[in-house]
Design a protein around this motif. Sequence first.
Motif, PDB file in Angstrom:
ATOM      1  N   ASN A  38      21.174 151.108 -77.915  1.00 30.67           N
ATOM      2  CA  ASN A  38      22.636 151.171 -77.760  1.00 30.67           C
ATOM      3  C   ASN A  38      23.116 150.770 -76.373  1.00 30.67           C
ATOM      4  O   ASN A  38      24.110 151.308 -75.883  1.00 30.67           O
ATOM      5  CB  ASN A  38      23.154 152.582 -78.110  1.00 30.67           C
ATOM      6  N   ARG A 192      24.098 143.888 -83.686  1.00 32.31           N
ATOM      7  CA  ARG A 192      24.655 145.155 -83.209  1.00 32.31           C
ATOM      8  C   ARG A 192      26.175 145.199 -83.346  1.00 32.31           C
ATOM      9  O   ARG A 192      26.838 144.175 -83.443  1.00 32.31           O
ATOM     10  CB  ARG A 192      24.249 145.357 -81.750  1.00 32.31           C
ATOM     11  N   GLN A 218      25.583 154.746 -85.786  1.00 34.00           N
ATOM     12  CA  GLN A 218      24.243 154.203 -85.527  1.00 34.00           C
ATOM     13  C   GLN A 218      23.212 154.848 -86.440  1.00 34.00           C
ATOM     14  O   GLN A 218      22.376 154.168 -87.038  1.00 34.00           O
ATOM     15  CB  GLN A 218      23.872 154.425 -84.061  1.00 34.00           C
ATOM     16  N   GLU A 224      22.095 149.407 -84.014  1.00 39.32           N
ATOM     17  CA  GLU A 224      22.531 149.808 -82.681  1.00 39.32           C
ATOM     18  C   GLU A 224      24.046 149.667 -82.546  1.00 39.32           C
ATOM     19  O   GLU A 224      24.632 148.672 -82.970  1.00 39.32           O
ATOM     20  CB  GLU A 224      21.825 148.977 -81.605  1.00 39.32           C
ATOM     21  N   CYS A 225      24.672 150.678 -81.957  1.00 35.00           N
ATOM     22  CA  CYS A 225      26.112 150.685 -81.707  1.00 35.00           C
ATOM     23  C   CYS A 225      26.341 150.863 -80.212  1.00 35.00           C
ATOM     24  O   CYS A 225      25.963 151.889 -79.640  1.00 35.00           O
ATOM     25  CB  CYS A 225      26.787 151.808 -82.489  1.00 35.00           C
TER      26      CYS A 225
END
Length: 374
Positions: A38, A192, A218, A224-225
């Motif tokens: 992230n 992402r 997430q 992934e954030c």
Amino acid sequence: MSRRLYTLLCALLVMVAATATPADSLRYVNAMDYRMINYAFDKTLATRLPAALQDSLRKSIWPLAQCTAGKAFRFATNSRTIGVRYNLLTNMHMMHMADTGIKGTDLYIWDENTGQWQFVVSSRPVRKDTPVRPREDSIQNKVYVQNLDGAMHEYMIYLPLYDGVRWIEIGVDSNAVITQPQLNNPRTDAKRLVFYGTSILQGGCACRPGMVGTSILQRDLGVECINLGFSGEGKMDFCMARAMASIPDVAAFIIDPIPNCTKGMCDTITYRFINILRQARPDVPIFMVEGQMYSYAKYSAFYGTYLPEKNAEWRKNYELLKADNPKNLYYIDCKDIYGPDNEGTVDGIHLTDIGFWFYAQKIKKALQDAGITY
């Protein structure tokens, strides 16, 4: 050895045993040696933005970029005990947000039976009332859990939302194995999601790091954030749009700055800010999130009018951008964005954990409706 000396030594051993903690027996490893998730730019604890951007930013933004909001570490271990040790940047405190959210860390485990991430426990940061600077209590030391089964499990540790971390170590049993994660979650082969916004997006006021909206998504989506929320300073700086445009492997940009912007800003800078992203990354969808209606807005003669007016300017610019190019531009309205009633905030503005859950579901549905699925 005299009886008196023997008695004294025994007493000292008892004292040492009494003051020793499970944390003292752990082997600590540098979390940076494992997978960080992230983050947008460099793998670092120092900032969520590229160092080269510092001189271009308003000075009020850079300290907020040093908060570790959204970042986490992934690893696997067979340790029966897991702990954490980390050094906070400021060890700050706020009246309306739990310290566990501001500067705590969360431990999650992958539950093979449910196929989901499950919360284990959070660290409870300490802060003494002391004039010493730097604070003498900035190093936090926590044993998350003991008496595990000794089998290899996958873990995740979320970092503080509103403080920075100078360094962080993972504690395991001295004879335990700790490795890179073997489970590909969040997926390394998935593009992402990049979120930009305000204190709400950053995590105000989740009770712990794992409950901010980006982290909920997430775990839910397995992707992934990236959290680029900046408390009070999500004001659509053009240099920020250019920086975000340089982030690789992006599935979508979610733009949510309205709570930090005036009506005039929503009118005058929205078009250019969004257009910088569109021109640089024409194939990446952009979601423009409408500003929420504060819980007290419908009872306030001022906010009941002003907040809809801000959203009207935001919507007007969306329509202009949509007229330019209808592709890859979406609008998320504020209806029920933090829940169907007024119980989703701490102070009428910043979200509780339940507010963040509703926020995440609203974003997730918008992504899915646009065909972005994982």
